[in-house]
Design an enzyme around this catalytic site. Sequence first.
Site, PDB file in Angstrom:
ATOM      1  N   GLY A  44       0.769  -1.237   0.000  1.00 43.68           N
ATOM      2  CA  GLY A  44       0.000   0.000   0.000  1.00 43.68           C
ATOM      3  C   GLY A  44       0.798   1.285   0.000  1.00 43.68           C
ATOM      4  O   GLY A  44       1.991   1.337  -0.299  1.00 43.68           O
TER       5      GLY A  44
ATOM      6  N   CYS B 173      12.120  -1.588   0.343  1.00 48.76           N
ATOM      7  CA  CYS B 173      10.812  -1.397  -0.303  1.00 48.76           C
ATOM      8  C   CYS B 173       9.964  -0.378   0.473  1.00 48.76           C
ATOM      9  O   CYS B 173      10.269   0.810   0.442  1.00 48.76           O
ATOM     10  CB  CYS B 173      10.117  -2.741  -0.465  1.00 48.76           C
ATOM     11  SG  CYS B 173       8.811  -2.715  -1.702  1.00 48.76           S
TER      12      CYS B 173
ATOM     13  N   GLN C 252      10.754   3.743   1.418  1.00 47.16           N
ATOM     14  CA  GLN C 252       9.860   4.892   1.282  1.00 47.16           C
ATOM     15  C   GLN C 252       9.657   5.609   2.615  1.00 47.16           C
ATOM     16  O   GLN C 252       9.630   6.844   2.676  1.00 47.16           O
ATOM     17  CB  GLN C 252       8.521   4.429   0.707  1.00 47.16           C
ATOM     18  CG  GLN C 252       8.637   3.862  -0.695  1.00 47.16           C
ATOM     19  CD  GLN C 252       7.426   3.055  -1.121  1.00 47.16           C
ATOM     20  OE1 GLN C 252       6.397   3.051  -0.448  1.00 47.16           O
ATOM     21  NE2 GLN C 252       7.536   2.353  -2.237  1.00 47.16           N
TER      22      GLN C 252
ATOM     23  N   GLY D 172       4.015  -0.251  -5.790  1.00 47.84           N
ATOM     24  CA  GLY D 172       3.187   0.626  -6.603  1.00 47.84           C
ATOM     25  C   GLY D 172       3.409   2.097  -6.314  1.00 47.84           C
ATOM     26  O   GLY D 172       2.786   2.955  -6.935  1.00 47.84           O
ATOM     27  N   TYR D 173       4.282   2.392  -5.338  1.00 44.37           N
ATOM     28  CA  TYR D 173       4.626   3.765  -4.976  1.00 44.37           C
ATOM     29  C   TYR D 173       6.136   3.941  -5.095  1.00 44.37           C
ATOM     30  O   TYR D 173       6.895   2.973  -5.020  1.00 44.37           O
ATOM     31  CB  TYR D 173       4.177   4.086  -3.551  1.00 44.37           C
ATOM     32  CG  TYR D 173       2.675   4.171  -3.403  1.00 44.37           C
ATOM     33  CD1 TYR D 173       2.029   5.398  -3.382  1.00 44.37           C
ATOM     34  CD2 TYR D 173       1.895   3.015  -3.310  1.00 44.37           C
ATOM     35  CE1 TYR D 173       0.638   5.474  -3.266  1.00 44.37           C
ATOM     36  CE2 TYR D 173       0.517   3.089  -3.201  1.00 44.37           C
ATOM     37  CZ  TYR D 173      -0.104   4.316  -3.181  1.00 44.37           C
ATOM     38  OH  TYR D 173      -1.480   4.392  -3.078  1.00 44.37           O
TER      39      TYR D 173
ATOM     40  N   HIS E 199      14.244  -5.579  -3.780  1.00 45.99           N
ATOM     41  CA  HIS E 199      14.421  -6.620  -2.766  1.00 45.99           C
ATOM     42  C   HIS E 199      15.768  -7.314  -2.954  1.00 45.99           C
ATOM     43  O   HIS E 199      15.896  -8.204  -3.802  1.00 45.99           O
ATOM     44  CB  HIS E 199      13.297  -7.654  -2.862  1.00 45.99           C
ATOM     45  CG  HIS E 199      12.031  -7.206  -2.209  1.00 45.99           C
ATOM     46  ND1 HIS E 199      11.729  -7.482  -0.892  1.00 45.99           N
ATOM     47  CD2 HIS E 199      10.993  -6.486  -2.696  1.00 45.99           C
ATOM     48  CE1 HIS E 199      10.560  -6.956  -0.590  1.00 45.99           C
ATOM     49  NE2 HIS E 199      10.091  -6.337  -1.668  1.00 45.99           N
TER      50      HIS E 199
ATOM     51  N   ASP F  11      16.951  -9.481  -1.067  1.00 45.70           N
ATOM     52  CA  ASP F  11      16.763 -10.869  -0.637  1.00 45.70           C
ATOM     53  C   ASP F  11      16.330 -11.764  -1.796  1.00 45.70           C
ATOM     54  O   ASP F  11      16.667 -12.935  -1.840  1.00 45.70           O
ATOM     55  CB  ASP F  11      15.727 -10.939   0.483  1.00 45.70           C
ATOM     56  CG  ASP F  11      14.470 -10.161   0.151  1.00 45.70           C
ATOM     57  OD1 ASP F  11      13.421 -10.776  -0.050  1.00 45.70           O
ATOM     58  OD2 ASP F  11      14.523  -8.912   0.102  1.00 45.70           O
TER      59      ASP F  11
END
Length: 352
Positions: A219, A244, A248, A288-289, A329, A331
């Site tokens: 989200g 990730c 942000q 998505g951001y 990522h 990982d």
Amino acid sequence: MKRYLVFEDGTYFEGTAFGSDIETIGELVFTTGMSGYQEAITDQSYNGQIINFCAPMIGNYGVAKKFNESKKPTIKGVLAREITDVTGNYQSEMTIDEFLKQENVPGIRRIDTRAITLKIRKAGSLKAAIVDDLDSGLIDQISTWKLDDSQLQKSITPTPAEFAGSGKHVVVLDFGYKESIISELKKRCLKVTIVPGNTSLEAIKNLKPDGILLSNGPGDPTRHTDVLPTIVELEKLYPVFGICMGHQLLCLANGAKTFKMKFGHRGFNHPVKDLETGRIYFTSQNHGYAVDAESVEDTDLKVTQVELNDQTVEGVEHTKYEAFSVQFHPDAKPGPHDADFLFNKFWNAINK
């Protein structure tokens, strides 16, 4: 049995049902990964989303519990051009159809995933429904649907979890972490404690960490503004590594801004350039951001990596504190391991 994918704009695609028989609504996104369907389905960053797989076939190596990225998937549905009902993998415990039935996730097979991907690339991520019948009131239901905070909470560990290790102590602030991140920390013999992302500063300090990891999650990062003051204080006290969503949030905490992308980055083949070394590596991504590049200029952060396809910010580093983050990522399970050295960078920072 026929099953339909209906978009919020009224268009629809027809296919054949598999998985659970429930009907659902979610945000439709696509992933370009040619493998890793189980890891994608169980990745909490897909919470509330219907995944359109670009690979022409999924399910061919079955499903095994040990490859799950979380305890329970929170996706809304799966779209596939084709799935296999027979697997040849000795580790397989069940088919993907059986797995989705078990987890109560609906799917559609024999649907035109290529056309769906092209539609999303042109229009951007759209809300959609998986249904068995076309209903005149369905469009209103799709248009008013939204992912609420109660759904997001399903991605976060409700109580602290601890993993023993002989090395330094890392506290993971959880926003929907992947098991592969914890595996990378445990590989380096680190003691790991996972706590909810909104855990107070004092509670974190009481755990006596040597480093802080900000996890991935689903989200809009601005839904987590309550944790930003905590991050500001943590980066003054401990080495911080964000991945990730964690990337942000680290940027937001330091004054940068984020924005919703047209259709996001999801897959294992995203090229990222390291601005310090010039090295280019392929990365696994699911978001998505993104962080607004211009907004970073007026902060104490510097951009360290960019995505070569669209020049979006892929990594930052604090100029005053031992804090850094990446949008991708490192990982990467499955996916390229070009960037797993970043866990060594974090290890070195907490072992100085």
